[in-house]
Design a protein around this motif. Structure first.
Motif, PDB file in Angstrom:
ATOM      1  N   ILE A  46      36.417-109.742   4.102  1.00 55.76           N
ATOM      2  CA  ILE A  46      36.219-108.730   3.617  1.00 55.76           C
ATOM      3  C   ILE A  46      34.718-108.220   4.239  1.00 55.76           C
ATOM      4  CG2 ILE A  46      34.465-107.609   1.129  1.00 55.76           C
ATOM      5  CD1 ILE A  46      36.122-109.849  -0.508  1.00 55.76           C
ATOM      6  N   LEU A  47      35.211-106.673   4.793  1.00 53.41           N
ATOM      7  CA  LEU A  47      34.428-106.068   4.529  1.00 53.41           C
ATOM      8  C   LEU A  47      32.896-106.054   4.410  1.00 53.41           C
ATOM      9  CD1 LEU A  47      36.046-102.145   6.017  1.00 53.41           C
ATOM     10  CD2 LEU A  47      36.443-104.670   7.462  1.00 53.41           C
ATOM     11  N   THR A  48      31.961-106.213   5.640  1.00 52.81           N
ATOM     12  CA  THR A  48      30.163-105.912   5.278  1.00 52.81           C
ATOM     13  C   THR A  48      29.738-105.117   4.428  1.00 52.81           C
ATOM     14  OG1 THR A  48      29.196-105.837   6.771  1.00 52.81           O
ATOM     15  CG2 THR A  48      29.844-107.947   6.911  1.00 52.81           C
ATOM     16  N   PHE A  49      28.757-104.555   3.756  1.00 52.41           N
ATOM     17  CA  PHE A  49      28.537-103.275   3.279  1.00 52.41           C
ATOM     18  C   PHE A  49      28.032-102.272   4.783  1.00 52.41           C
ATOM     19  CE2 PHE A  49      26.333-104.213  -0.830  1.00 52.41           C
ATOM     20  CZ  PHE A  49      27.990-104.732  -1.366  1.00 52.41           C
ATOM     21  N   GLU A  50      27.867-102.633   5.499  1.00 54.35           N
ATOM     22  CA  GLU A  50      27.509-102.178   7.066  1.00 54.35           C
ATOM     23  C   GLU A  50      28.577-101.825   7.895  1.00 54.35           C
ATOM     24  OE1 GLU A  50      26.180-105.841   6.557  1.00 54.35           O
ATOM     25  OE2 GLU A  50      24.424-104.994   6.401  1.00 54.35           O
ATOM     26  N   GLU A  51      29.940-102.583   7.331  1.00 52.41           N
ATOM     27  CA  GLU A  51      31.716-102.331   8.255  1.00 52.41           C
ATOM     28  C   GLU A  51      31.854-100.647   7.705  1.00 52.41           C
ATOM     29  OE1 GLU A  51      32.840-106.870  10.313  1.00 52.41           O
ATOM     30  OE2 GLU A  51      33.169-106.094   8.239  1.00 52.41           O
ATOM     31  N   ILE A  52      31.227-101.405   6.028  1.00 53.54           N
ATOM     32  CA  ILE A  52      31.702-100.019   5.165  1.00 53.54           C
ATOM     33  C   ILE A  52      30.988 -98.900   5.752  1.00 53.54           C
ATOM     34  CG2 ILE A  52      32.272 -99.210   2.776  1.00 53.54           C
ATOM     35  CD1 ILE A  52      32.515-102.170   2.368  1.00 53.54           C
ATOM     36  N   GLU A  53      30.149 -98.842   5.436  1.00 56.46           N
ATOM     37  CA  GLU A  53      28.963 -97.594   5.760  1.00 56.46           C
ATOM     38  C   GLU A  53      29.323 -97.719   7.100  1.00 56.46           C
ATOM     39  OE1 GLU A  53      25.148 -98.487   6.057  1.00 56.46           O
ATOM     40  OE2 GLU A  53      23.953 -96.787   6.815  1.00 56.46           O
ATOM     41  N   ARG A  54      30.023 -98.011   8.528  1.00 55.32           N
ATOM     42  CA  ARG A  54      30.349 -97.438   9.482  1.00 55.32           C
ATOM     43  C   ARG A  54      31.492 -96.726   9.422  1.00 55.32           C
ATOM     44  NH1 ARG A  54      31.568 -99.505  15.182  1.00 55.32           N
ATOM     45  NH2 ARG A  54      32.286 -97.856  16.167  1.00 55.32           N
ATOM     46  N   PHE A  55      32.410 -97.465   9.378  1.00 58.96           N
ATOM     47  CA  PHE A  55      33.523 -96.568   8.826  1.00 58.96           C
ATOM     48  C   PHE A  55      33.602 -95.577   7.905  1.00 58.96           C
ATOM     49  CE2 PHE A  55      37.577 -95.642   6.704  1.00 58.96           C
ATOM     50  CZ  PHE A  55      38.753 -96.035   7.779  1.00 58.96           C
ATOM     51  N   VAL A  56      32.975 -95.038   6.876  1.00 57.05           N
ATOM     52  CA  VAL A  56      32.261 -93.588   6.216  1.00 57.05           C
ATOM     53  C   VAL A  56      31.863 -92.848   7.519  1.00 57.05           C
ATOM     54  CG1 VAL A  56      31.479 -92.837   4.348  1.00 57.05           C
ATOM     55  CG2 VAL A  56      32.413 -95.197   4.001  1.00 57.05           C
ATOM     56  N   ARG A  57      30.795 -93.288   7.822  1.00 56.40           N
ATOM     57  CA  ARG A  57      29.626 -92.077   9.404  1.00 56.40           C
ATOM     58  C   ARG A  57      31.409 -92.143   9.956  1.00 56.40           C
ATOM     59  NH1 ARG A  57      24.843 -92.256   8.433  1.00 56.40           N
ATOM     60  NH2 ARG A  57      23.762 -94.468   7.731  1.00 56.40           N
ATOM     61  N   VAL A  58      31.988 -93.083   9.974  1.00 57.35           N
ATOM     62  CA  VAL A  58      33.258 -92.182  11.466  1.00 57.35           C
ATOM     63  C   VAL A  58      33.896 -91.478  10.494  1.00 57.35           C
ATOM     64  CG1 VAL A  58      35.495 -92.888  12.609  1.00 57.35           C
ATOM     65  CG2 VAL A  58      32.494 -94.713  12.810  1.00 57.35           C
ATOM     66  N   VAL A  59      34.407 -91.144   9.195  1.00 54.00           N
ATOM     67  CA  VAL A  59      35.466 -90.469   8.839  1.00 54.00           C
ATOM     68  C   VAL A  59      35.411 -89.448   8.013  1.00 54.00           C
ATOM     69  CG1 VAL A  59      37.332 -92.416   8.403  1.00 54.00           C
ATOM     70  CG2 VAL A  59      35.670 -92.014   6.960  1.00 54.00           C
ATOM     71  N   ALA A  60      33.621 -90.253   8.281  1.00 51.40           N
ATOM     72  CA  ALA A  60      32.845 -88.394   7.214  1.00 51.40           C
ATOM     73  C   ALA A  60      33.005 -86.828   8.387  1.00 51.40           C
ATOM     74  CB  ALA A  60      31.320 -88.818   6.987  1.00 51.40           C
ATOM     75  N   PRO A  61      33.094 -86.765   9.372  1.00 48.81           N
ATOM     76  CA  PRO A  61      32.733 -86.109   9.872  1.00 48.81           C
ATOM     77  C   PRO A  61      34.769 -86.100  10.098  1.00 48.81           C
ATOM     78  CG  PRO A  61      31.338 -87.776  11.129  1.00 48.81           C
ATOM     79  CD  PRO A  61      32.006 -88.107  10.654  1.00 48.81           C
ATOM     80  N   ASP A 284      45.303-101.257  10.670  1.00 45.93           N
ATOM     81  CA  ASP A 284      43.517-102.675  10.845  1.00 45.93           C
ATOM     82  C   ASP A 284      42.691-101.564  11.219  1.00 45.93           C
ATOM     83  OD1 ASP A 284      42.347-104.582  10.403  1.00 45.93           O
ATOM     84  OD2 ASP A 284      43.514-105.672  11.785  1.00 45.93           O
ATOM     85  N   ALA A 285      41.540-101.855  10.603  1.00 44.28           N
ATOM     86  CA  ALA A 285      39.946-100.628  10.847  1.00 44.28           C
ATOM     87  C   ALA A 285      39.258-102.025  11.426  1.00 44.28           C
ATOM     88  CB  ALA A 285      39.808-100.202   9.624  1.00 44.28           C
ATOM     89  N   ARG A 286      39.287-103.088  10.679  1.00 43.50           N
ATOM     90  CA  ARG A 286      38.548-104.238  10.630  1.00 43.50           C
ATOM     91  C   ARG A 286      38.396-104.897  12.127  1.00 43.50           C
ATOM     92  NH1 ARG A 286      39.177-109.390   7.348  1.00 43.50           N
ATOM     93  NH2 ARG A 286      40.964-110.005   9.407  1.00 43.50           N
ATOM     94  N   ALA A 287      40.218-104.724  13.103  1.00 45.73           N
ATOM     95  CA  ALA A 287      40.359-105.836  13.239  1.00 45.73           C
ATOM     96  C   ALA A 287      38.715-104.359  14.805  1.00 45.73           C
ATOM     97  CB  ALA A 287      41.268-105.330  14.354  1.00 45.73           C
ATOM     98  N   LEU A 288      39.288-103.194  14.882  1.00 45.05           N
ATOM     99  CA  LEU A 288      38.238-102.488  15.661  1.00 45.05           C
ATOM    100  C   LEU A 288      36.710-102.347  15.307  1.00 45.05           C
ATOM    101  CD1 LEU A 288      40.171 -98.932  16.023  1.00 45.05           C
ATOM    102  CD2 LEU A 288      40.145-100.752  17.385  1.00 45.05           C
ATOM    103  N   LEU A 289      36.505-102.765  13.873  1.00 44.19           N
ATOM    104  CA  LEU A 289      35.087-102.741  13.336  1.00 44.19           C
ATOM    105  C   LEU A 289      34.249-104.161  14.097  1.00 44.19           C
ATOM    106  CD1 LEU A 289      35.765-101.625   9.510  1.00 44.19           C
ATOM    107  CD2 LEU A 289      34.112-100.422  11.363  1.00 44.19           C
ATOM    108  N   ARG A 290      35.428-105.102  13.972  1.00 39.54           N
ATOM    109  CA  ARG A 290      34.642-106.579  14.798  1.00 39.54           C
ATOM    110  C   ARG A 290      34.589-106.351  16.502  1.00 39.54           C
ATOM    111  NH1 ARG A 290      36.264-110.113   9.312  1.00 39.54           N
ATOM    112  NH2 ARG A 290      34.286-109.187   8.302  1.00 39.54           N
ATOM    113  N   ALA A 291      35.819-105.397  16.890  1.00 35.40           N
ATOM    114  CA  ALA A 291      35.698-105.447  18.192  1.00 35.40           C
ATOM    115  C   ALA A 291      35.099-104.267  19.106  1.00 35.40           C
ATOM    116  CB  ALA A 291      37.085-105.526  18.557  1.00 35.40           C
ATOM    117  N   GLU A 292      33.616-104.335  18.315  1.00 36.09           N
ATOM    118  CA  GLU A 292      32.708-103.385  18.765  1.00 36.09           C
ATOM    119  C   GLU A 292      33.327-101.929  19.933  1.00 36.09           C
ATOM    120  OE1 GLU A 292      29.895-104.916  21.348  1.00 36.09           O
ATOM    121  OE2 GLU A 292      29.187-106.813  19.651  1.00 36.09           O
TER     122      GLU A 292
END
Ligand code: SAM
Length: 332
Positions: A46-61, A284-292
Motif C-alpha cells: 500500500i502506498l505510504t502517506f509520503e508516496e501519496i503526497e509525492r504523487f499529488v505534488r506531481v499532479v497538482a501542477p 503503475d505509479a508505485r513502481a515509479l515512486l519506489r524506483a526514485e
C-alpha cells in the motif's frame, strides 16, 4: 516538467483525483466486497502517506485541484488526518473530500476537520437495522448515525448521504432516507447499482433507476425541480423540493451515463492509476515512486493514462467486460 493540463483525446480536462488509501473495510456490503476469505493487500504494497503526497505534488501542477479520499473504508487507515493535512498543504489543491461509511466518524470528525478536510460524503443505504445488516452483512447503523451528527457538530456543512439503490431492497428506504436528510439538513444522493460487486452477482434488473426513485419521492413528499448545475463534471443530477425542503441527487451511471463530462482519475491503494471505474488497464505509479523516478516520469505516466481514456464505460454494450477488480479494490 511539462505542466500542461491533463486533457484526453476527447478534450476532457482532468482536475479531480480519487485516492484510495486502503482496500480494507469494517463492513461487507454485498454490492462491493466478498463476505469472507478476502485477501487484503499486504501493508508493504500500500502506498505510504509520503508516496501519496509525492504523487499529488506531481499532479497538482498538471491541474489536479480536487481530491477525494476513499477506499475500502478510509477511516480504518491509521492516522488519516495526518494525510489530510499533508495534502491540504500542497499548492494548487483547493478541495479535499472524503467518502466514508461513517462507522468510525464520531471518533475522527474533529481531527479531520482540524486537518483541513472540507467535504464529507457518508454512505447510508438504509435506516432500518435489518436492511442495513442485509446489505452490509455487519451491524453499525447506530454508529453511522452518530458519525453523521458528530460531523455536523465538528462543523462540516453540506454533508451528503449516498445510498446505493438496489431493486427489491431499497424501495421502502427511499422516502425515510429523503425525510431524514430533509430533517437533518443533509443532501441525499441515490446511486445506481453498478457491476462492481466482488461476488459477480450484479444483474441489470437489480438496478433501481434514479428516475424510478424520483417518481416515488415526488408521490410521497412533493414535486422536485432541477437544481442549478454549476459544475457539469459532477456525477449527480441534483433536484430540490419546490417547498425548499432539501435537495436530492441522482447518480445514474447505468441508466444515464455521464462519461462525456468525466474529469476524474483514480489511484488505487497500491498505486495503480486508473482513468475509469470500469477500466481494465492500469498504470503503475508505485513502481515509479519506489524506483526514485523523476517528477517528469511520473507526470508522463499520468498523461499516458489520460490519453488512453475511452469515451465511455460501455456498461450497456454487448462487448462490456467487467474490470477484474471490485469496487473496494478500486476506490469508489
Ligand atoms: N467505505 C467508504 C464508503 O462506504 O463510502 C468508501 C468506499 S465505497 C467503495 C464508496 C462508495 O461506493 C459508497 O457510497 C458505496 O456505497 C459505493 N459503491 C460500492 N459498490 C458499489 C456498486 N457496485 N455500485 C454502486 N455504488 C457502489
Amino acid at each position: 516538467m511539462n505542466a500542461s493540463p491533463l486533457i484526453d483525446t476527447l478534450g476532457r480536462v482532468h482536475t479531480s483525483l480519487r485516492i484510495s488509501v486502503t482496500d480494507r473495510c469494517n463492513i461487507r456490503c454485498f454490492y462491493c466486497m466478498p463476505d469472507e476469505n478476502i485477501r487484503f493487500l499486504p501493508r508493504q504494497e500500500i502506498l505510504t502517506f509520503e508516496e501519496i503526497e509525492r504523487f499529488v505534488r506531481v499532479v497538482a501542477p498538471l491541474g489536479i485541484d480536487k481530491l477525494r479520499l476513499t477506499g475500502g473504508e478510509p477511516l480504518v487507515r491509521h492516522g488519516l488526518p495526518q494525510l489530510v493535512s499533508r495534502l491540504a498543504a500542497i499548492e494548487g489543491i483547493e478541495d479535499i473530500a472524503l467518502t466514508t461509511n461513517g462507522i468510525l466518524l464520531a471518533e475522527q470528525a474533529d481531527a479531520l476537520k482540524a486537518a483541513g478536510l472540507q467535504r464529507l460524503n457518508i454512505s447510508l443505504d438504509a435506516l432500518t437495522e435489518a436492511t442495513f445488516r442485509r446489505i452490509a452483512r455487519r451491524d453499525g447503523l447506530d454508529r453511522v448515525i452518530a458519525g453523521i451528527h458528530a460531523a455536523q457538530r465538528a462543523g462540516f456543512e453540506r454533508i451528503r448521504l449516498n445510498a446505493v439503490a438496489i431493486k427489491g431492497i431499497t424501495e421502502p428506504e427511499i422516502v425515510p432516507l429523503a425525510r431524514f436528510a430533509r430533517d437533518n439538513d443533509l443532501e441525499m444522493r441515490f446511486i445506481e447499482f453498478m457491476p462492481l460487486d466482488a461476488e459477480n452477482n450484479w444483474q441489470p434488473d437489480q438496478v433501481l433507476s434514479g428516475e424510478e426513485i424520483r417518481e416515488q419521492l415526488e408521490a410521497a413528499i412533493g414535486p422536485l425541480e432541477p437544481a442549478e448545475r454549476p459544475d457539469p463534471s459532477q456525477p449527480a443530477m441534483d433536484y430540490q423540493f419546490i417547498d425548499g425542503g432539501g435537495s436530492i441527487g441522482f447518480i445514474n451511471p447505468v441508466s444515464q451515463p455521464f462519461c462525456g463530462d468525466c474529469n476524474r482519475l483514480r489511484i488505487t491503494a497500491e498505486g495503480k492509476i486508473r482513468n475509469c471505474l470500469f477500466s481494465t488497464v492500469e498504470w503503475d505509479a508505485r513502481a515509479l515512486l519506489r524506483a526514485e523516478a523523476s517528477d517528469a516520469q511520473i507526470a508522463d505516466l499520468v498523461r499516458d493514462c489520460v490519453l488512453a481514456k475511452k469515451p465511455g464505460h460501455g456498461i450497456d454494450s454487448d462487448q462490456f467486460l467487467r474490470p477484474s477488480r471490485a469496487m473496494y479494490q478500486i476506490g469508489g
